[in-house]
Design a protein around this motif. Structure first.
Motif, mmCIF file in Angstrom:
data_model
loop_
_atom_site.group_PDB
_atom_site.id
_atom_site.type_symbol
_atom_site.label_atom_id
_atom_site.label_comp_id
_atom_site.label_asym_id
_atom_site.label_seq_id
_atom_site.Cartn_x
_atom_site.Cartn_y
_atom_site.Cartn_z
ATOM 1 N N UNK A 110 0.859 -1.359 0.002
ATOM 2 C CA UNK A 110 -0.038 0.028 -0.084
ATOM 3 C C UNK A 110 0.860 1.219 0.067
ATOM 4 N N UNK A 111 1.742 1.409 0.851
ATOM 5 C CA UNK A 111 2.678 2.557 1.052
ATOM 6 C C UNK A 111 3.475 2.637 -0.207
ATOM 7 N N UNK A 112 4.073 1.516 -0.925
ATOM 8 C CA UNK A 112 4.862 1.621 -2.107
ATOM 9 C C UNK A 112 3.997 2.166 -3.432
ATOM 10 N N UNK A 113 2.681 1.654 -3.360
ATOM 11 C CA UNK A 113 1.790 2.154 -4.491
ATOM 12 C C UNK A 113 1.713 3.816 -4.329
ATOM 13 N N UNK A 114 1.506 4.285 -3.222
ATOM 14 C CA UNK A 114 1.276 5.674 -2.973
ATOM 15 C C UNK A 114 2.558 6.337 -3.171
ATOM 16 N N UNK A 133 -7.528 -0.415 -8.541
ATOM 17 C CA UNK A 133 -7.160 -1.126 -10.056
ATOM 18 C C UNK A 133 -5.829 -1.660 -10.034
ATOM 19 N N UNK A 134 -4.959 -0.748 -9.430
ATOM 20 C CA UNK A 134 -3.448 -1.314 -9.127
ATOM 21 C C UNK A 134 -3.395 -2.629 -8.616
ATOM 22 N N UNK A 135 -4.070 -2.644 -7.611
ATOM 23 C CA UNK A 135 -3.961 -3.915 -6.830
ATOM 24 C C UNK A 135 -4.572 -4.840 -7.600
ATOM 25 N N UNK A 136 -5.841 -4.692 -8.072
ATOM 26 C CA UNK A 136 -6.511 -5.837 -8.664
ATOM 27 C C UNK A 136 -5.648 -6.346 -9.916
ATOM 28 N N UNK A 137 -4.872 -5.404 -10.708
ATOM 29 C CA UNK A 137 -4.201 -5.728 -11.836
ATOM 30 C C UNK A 137 -3.078 -6.517 -11.359
ATOM 31 N N UNK A 138 -2.423 -6.298 -10.166
ATOM 32 C CA UNK A 138 -1.319 -6.749 -9.631
ATOM 33 C C UNK A 138 -1.550 -8.185 -9.252
ATOM 34 N N UNK A 139 -2.799 -8.259 -8.811
ATOM 35 C CA UNK A 139 -3.303 -9.887 -8.135
ATOM 36 C C UNK A 139 -2.812 -9.981 -6.544
ATOM 37 N N UNK A 140 -2.803 -8.740 -6.145
ATOM 38 C CA UNK A 140 -2.001 -8.605 -4.734
ATOM 39 C C UNK A 140 -3.297 -8.201 -3.633
ATOM 40 N N UNK A 141 -4.391 -8.471 -3.805
ATOM 41 C CA UNK A 141 -5.410 -8.012 -3.034
ATOM 42 C C UNK A 141 -5.138 -8.687 -1.457
ATOM 43 N N UNK A 142 -4.546 -9.869 -1.273
ATOM 44 C CA UNK A 142 -4.322 -10.354 -0.055
ATOM 45 C C UNK A 142 -2.953 -10.183 0.483
ATOM 46 N N UNK A 150 8.945 -8.643 1.108
ATOM 47 C CA UNK A 150 8.353 -10.100 1.377
ATOM 48 C C UNK A 150 7.645 -10.668 0.180
ATOM 49 N N UNK A 151 7.624 -9.833 -0.821
ATOM 50 C CA UNK A 151 6.996 -10.556 -2.014
ATOM 51 C C UNK A 151 8.054 -11.343 -2.663
ATOM 52 N N UNK A 152 7.414 -12.110 -3.489
ATOM 53 C CA UNK A 152 8.118 -12.896 -4.607
ATOM 54 C C UNK A 152 8.516 -11.869 -5.821
ATOM 55 N N UNK A 153 9.639 -12.386 -6.491
ATOM 56 C CA UNK A 153 9.883 -11.603 -7.585
ATOM 57 C C UNK A 153 8.740 -11.466 -8.751
ATOM 58 N N UNK A 154 8.096 -12.540 -8.855
ATOM 59 C CA UNK A 154 6.779 -12.215 -9.843
ATOM 60 C C UNK A 154 5.811 -11.359 -9.243
ATOM 61 N N UNK A 155 5.625 -10.996 -7.913
ATOM 62 C CA UNK A 155 4.715 -10.170 -7.361
ATOM 63 C C UNK A 155 5.141 -8.736 -7.605
ATOM 64 N N UNK A 156 6.737 -8.738 -7.378
ATOM 65 C CA UNK A 156 7.211 -7.361 -7.363
ATOM 66 C C UNK A 156 7.031 -6.701 -8.998
ATOM 67 N N UNK A 157 7.285 -7.516 -9.756
ATOM 68 C CA UNK A 157 6.896 -7.312 -11.270
ATOM 69 C C UNK A 157 5.519 -7.004 -11.550
ATOM 70 N N UNK A 158 4.616 -7.855 -11.263
ATOM 71 C CA UNK A 158 3.334 -7.239 -11.323
ATOM 72 C C UNK A 158 2.713 -6.250 -10.687
ATOM 73 N N UNK A 159 3.459 -5.644 -9.407
ATOM 74 C CA UNK A 159 3.057 -4.358 -9.011
ATOM 75 C C UNK A 159 3.459 -3.328 -9.588
ATOM 76 N N UNK A 160 4.921 -3.575 -10.015
ATOM 77 C CA UNK A 160 5.475 -2.410 -10.784
ATOM 78 C C UNK A 160 4.784 -2.148 -12.124
#
Length: 249
Positions: A110-114, A133-142, A150-160
């Motif tokens: 949340x803080x990184x998105x902001x 929309x950003x969180x939904x696209x990145x599939x990081x709702x949880x 603590x995110x996996x590399x795949x999660x980090x790429x999705x978020x970015x």
């Protein structure tokens, strides 16, 4: 067409690097180097590169590893400064370059998105409006309140990708980002880029994927021996590149 009507204008571009130290020249070098000649231990990553990009064009940058493709993208993004020539960019850029850079490990998702959205120029109101929309696209709702480290590399790429692809800048700079992530996420990225192109965005795309280049780009720039070897329709550029280097690199 005048310069002000162009999305990107590059004239006589050249940039040097040192082989014997990390990064670009030192502050001392910047003040003491009055010549444009290469010194021992230096090489030209790009030299005498010129081209124009019109708004709405989709440009693919082709070439072997080490020929200056990513360097060119960083020069257009303003991350690097040239040693020769000029780069003019009319309009903001959404840079998908070194995609996970700028995120802070100890901050939550949340803080990184902001933070990163704000650094890219989004107002607090825009971030709030686009957050879900950003969180939904990145599939990081949880994982919204999970520290980024603590995110996996795949999660980090999705978020970015989710953050940067939400920017409304007219020029999209993409460097091999579609080579990462699983198949389902790549397809989601493809659809998002299709939407941005349909919206009239300008695409400047570095990739080794012939499939992606043919899908998204109509025109190609072929870099060889650190110079612009060809500027033509993407199919012609890829045919020339494949003929020059049948094994690819």
């Amino acid at each position: 067409m005048t310069a002000s009507d162009l999305a990107i204008e590059v004239q006589g571009l050249g940039v040097r690097f040192r082989r014997n130290r990390r990064g670009r020249r030192s502050i001392k070098d910047l003040f003491s180097d009055s010549t444009r000649r290469s010194k021992p231990g230096e090489f030209w990553a790009l030299r005498d590169v010129s081209f124009d990009v019109r708004p709405g064009e989709s440009i693919g940058v082709v070439g072997r590893n080490g020929q200056g493709k990513s360097t060119l993208l960083k020069l257009v993004a303003g991350v690097l400064l040239s040693d020769e020539g000029t780069v003019s960019v009319n309009g903001g850029v959404a840079p998908l370059i070194e995609i996970t850079g700028g995120f802070v490990g100890d901050l939550t998702v949340r803080e990184n998105v902001r933070l990163t959205s704000g650094l890219h120029g989004m107002s607090k109101a825009e971030v709030a409006r686009r957050f879900d929309g950003i969180i939904d696209f990145a599939e990081l709702e949880d994982f919204v309140d999970t520290p980024y480290k603590h995110l996996s590399n795949g999660m980090k790429v999705r978020l970015a990708f989710a953050v940067v692809s939400q920017l409304e800048e007219p020029i999209l700079l993409v460097d091999e980002v579609l080579a990462v992530g699983d198949k389902a996420f790549r397809e989601k990225c493809y659809r998002r880029i299709d939407e941005l192109l349909a919206d009239g965005r300008t695409l400047f795309f570095v990739s080794h994927s012939e499939r992606d280049l043919r899908r998204f780009c109509t025109r190609g720039l072929y870099l060889d021996k650190h110079r612009l070897a060809m500027d033509a329709p993407i199919d012609e550029v890829l045919d020339r590149y494949n003929a020059d280097y049948p094994t690819g690199v």
